[in-house]
Design a protein around this motif. Structure first.
Motif, PDB file in Angstrom:
ATOM      1  N   GLY A 217      17.142 -23.241 -20.264  1.00  0.00           N
ATOM      2  CA  GLY A 217      15.970 -24.226 -20.524  1.00  0.00           C
ATOM      3  C   GLY A 217      15.380 -24.790 -19.514  1.00  0.00           C
ATOM      4  N   HIS A 218      15.666 -24.533 -18.219  1.00  0.00           N
ATOM      5  CA  HIS A 218      15.160 -25.410 -17.214  1.00  0.00           C
ATOM      6  C   HIS A 218      13.692 -24.841 -16.821  1.00  0.00           C
ATOM      7  CE1 HIS A 218      14.484 -27.501 -13.433  1.00  0.00           C
ATOM      8  NE2 HIS A 218      14.228 -26.227 -12.882  1.00  0.00           N
ATOM      9  N   ASN A 219      12.702 -25.419 -16.844  1.00  0.00           N
ATOM     10  CA  ASN A 219      11.327 -25.049 -16.570  1.00  0.00           C
ATOM     11  C   ASN A 219      11.046 -25.197 -14.886  1.00  0.00           C
ATOM     12  OD1 ASN A 219       8.560 -24.536 -16.708  1.00  0.00           O
ATOM     13  ND2 ASN A 219       8.015 -26.142 -17.727  1.00  0.00           N
ATOM     14  N   TRP A 220      10.858 -23.839 -14.416  1.00  0.00           N
ATOM     15  CA  TRP A 220      10.492 -24.253 -12.892  1.00  0.00           C
ATOM     16  C   TRP A 220       9.142 -24.595 -12.522  1.00  0.00           C
ATOM     17  CZ3 TRP A 220      14.237 -23.425  -9.184  1.00  0.00           C
ATOM     18  CH2 TRP A 220      15.576 -22.718  -9.764  1.00  0.00           C
ATOM     19  N   PHE A 221       8.399 -24.587 -13.572  1.00  0.00           N
ATOM     20  CA  PHE A 221       7.128 -25.064 -13.342  1.00  0.00           C
ATOM     21  C   PHE A 221       6.658 -26.443 -13.783  1.00  0.00           C
ATOM     22  CE2 PHE A 221       7.158 -20.503 -13.592  1.00  0.00           C
ATOM     23  CZ  PHE A 221       6.467 -20.050 -12.398  1.00  0.00           C
ATOM     24  N   ALA A 222       7.639 -27.004 -14.129  1.00  0.00           N
ATOM     25  CA  ALA A 222       7.404 -28.665 -14.436  1.00  0.00           C
ATOM     26  C   ALA A 222       6.911 -29.418 -13.464  1.00  0.00           C
ATOM     27  CB  ALA A 222       8.783 -29.082 -15.234  1.00  0.00           C
ATOM     28  N   SER A 223       7.361 -29.023 -12.224  1.00  0.00           N
ATOM     29  CA  SER A 223       6.977 -29.691 -10.985  1.00  0.00           C
ATOM     30  C   SER A 223       6.416 -28.751 -10.050  1.00  0.00           C
ATOM     31  CB  SER A 223       8.366 -30.376 -10.363  1.00  0.00           C
ATOM     32  OG  SER A 223       8.997 -29.617  -9.860  1.00  0.00           O
ATOM     33  N   GLY A 224       5.318 -29.284  -9.187  1.00  0.00           N
ATOM     34  CA  GLY A 224       4.700 -28.660  -8.067  1.00  0.00           C
ATOM     35  C   GLY A 224       5.535 -28.062  -7.166  1.00  0.00           C
ATOM     36  N   PRO A 225       6.500 -28.692  -6.523  1.00  0.00           N
ATOM     37  CA  PRO A 225       7.439 -27.953  -5.465  1.00  0.00           C
ATOM     38  C   PRO A 225       8.065 -27.006  -5.918  1.00  0.00           C
ATOM     39  CG  PRO A 225       7.205 -30.314  -5.424  1.00  0.00           C
ATOM     40  CD  PRO A 225       6.656 -30.014  -6.420  1.00  0.00           C
ATOM     41  N   GLN A 226       8.599 -26.887  -7.139  1.00  0.00           N
ATOM     42  CA  GLN A 226       9.507 -25.806  -7.771  1.00  0.00           C
ATOM     43  C   GLN A 226       8.497 -24.688  -8.335  1.00  0.00           C
ATOM     44  OE1 GLN A 226      12.366 -26.778 -10.687  1.00  0.00           O
ATOM     45  NE2 GLN A 226      13.213 -28.475  -9.687  1.00  0.00           N
ATOM     46  N   GLY A 227       7.408 -24.993  -8.454  1.00  0.00           N
ATOM     47  CA  GLY A 227       6.637 -23.965  -9.175  1.00  0.00           C
ATOM     48  C   GLY A 227       5.962 -23.074  -7.874  1.00  0.00           C
ATOM     49  N   LEU A 228       5.648 -23.843  -6.905  1.00  0.00           N
ATOM     50  CA  LEU A 228       5.305 -23.344  -5.662  1.00  0.00           C
ATOM     51  C   LEU A 228       6.007 -22.570  -4.925  1.00  0.00           C
ATOM     52  CD1 LEU A 228       2.725 -25.991  -4.183  1.00  0.00           C
ATOM     53  CD2 LEU A 228       2.227 -23.729  -5.182  1.00  0.00           C
ATOM     54  N   ALA A 229       7.583 -22.971  -5.235  1.00  0.00           N
ATOM     55  CA  ALA A 229       8.543 -22.181  -4.426  1.00  0.00           C
ATOM     56  C   ALA A 229       8.815 -20.942  -4.934  1.00  0.00           C
ATOM     57  CB  ALA A 229       9.889 -23.092  -4.545  1.00  0.00           C
TER      58      ALA A 229
END
Length: 328
Positions: free
Chosen positions: A181-193
């Motif tokens: 259930g972890h959302n990788w795109f909830a924050s910019g740094p993780q989503g951009l990674a």
């Protein structure tokens, strides 16, 4: 004393040397009429196509960046007005623009470094495996390289999906890790990674294939001599392999910087066509200003500034290549 003894002997003239044979002069090649213009005639079709495909859009981009051009001007309700450098002043005075510039540089730097390191490691690994393994890896690389960007982006969206993503499921199998259930795109740094991994995944095959071709030109005698002198694997790579591959590495690094600073479809598709503020790069920010806010003039100004930044990268590349040419 006889007369013969008192007579001075006659001097014999030295033998005449034969003149050297005349060297036949090679006939001068006659320059055909129009010889100097022939290369330009052959290049003319390509130059004409480039002028039509790139020249007009670039001229139009520069023109729009110095005008006031919105929806009213687009539909012809109002004429376009020249505003000088007002668009550039507004863009350069906007803190959001500089945040996007920094984010773009960090994203491009991370993508380029990761791409070059992984590509070099795989290229070196291919030199140590058997023929059929190398063939299979090359087939996989070409297949991933030839995959359309939209398809690759869709695959990565599924891999990192918060509910059905296989990446979260694999991480959750580690002891003490719960990523379900972890959302990788909830924050910019993780989503951009995640987007960075997508960019690297698509760029590594070209780097591997190019570096593998360059590694075939490294003389084995130099490597053996370095090993006999006591150099280890790192020493051989640093003092023998890397200097020979330097022109290729410089070229690949420059091309990667240009490509990674121009990333657009990966971010646009990954965020469903509406990238949030913390996902904006220079390309998506220019598109957002032009086609979402409907300020085509500011969008053109941002795009023109991006072109100038990329020209700076190209200038650095040309300087490095000229230095390498002088050394050789």
């Amino acid at each position: 004393m006889s007369a013969a003894d008192t007579t001075t002997p006659a001097k014999v003239p030295p033998p005449r040397q034969a003149p050297p044979p005349a060297v036949a002069k090679a006939p001068r090649a006659r320059r055909s009429p129009g010889g100097a213009a022939l290369p330009w005639m052959l290049l003319a079709p390509c130059l004409l196509i480039l002028a039509l495909v790139l020249g007009y859009p670039l001229v139009r981009l520069v023109t729009l960046s110095f005008q006031k051009f919105g929806q009213s001007q687009l539909w012809g309700f109002q004429p376009a007005e020249s505003v000088g450098f007002d668009n550039f002043s507004k863009v350069l005075g906007d803190g959001e623009f500089w945040a996007v510039v920094v984010r773009t540089f960090v994203f491009a730097a991370g993508s380029v470094i990761f791409t070059m390191v992984v590509g070099m490691l795989i290229a070196l690994l291919l030199q140590r495996v058997s023929g059929w393994v190398k063939t299979l890896i090359n087939i996989a690389l070409v297949a991933s390289w030839g995959m359309p960007i939209i398809v690759a982006t869709t695959v990565f969206k599924w891999l990192f999906d918060s509910d059905y993503g296989i990446f979260n499921a694999l991480l959750s199998r580690l002891p003490g890790v719960d990523m379900i259930g972890h959302n990788w795109f909830a924050s910019g740094p993780q989503g951009l990674a995640v987007i960075m991994l997508l960019v690297v995944w698509g760029a590594v095959p070209f780097v591997v294939i190019t570096l593998s071709a360059g590694l075939t030109q490294v003389p084995k005698e130099l490597e053996e001599a370095a090993r006999l002198d006591g150099a280890g694997s790192w020493g051989v790579f640093r003092y023998v392999t890397l200097p020979i591959l330097k022109p290729i590495v410089v070229m690949l690094t420059t091309l990667s910087v240009i490509w990674d600073m121009g990333v657009f479809p990966q971010v646009f598709v990954m965020r469903g066509g509406h990238p949030e503020a913390e996902f904006q790069l220079l390309t998506t920010y220019s598109y957002d200003r032009a086609f979402v806010v409907n300020d085509y003039a500011q969008g053109s100004a941002i795009a023109l500034l991006t072109v100038l930044i990329l020209l700076g990268v190209v200038a650095v590349y040309m300087r490095q290549m000229l230095k390498i040419g002088e050394v050789e």
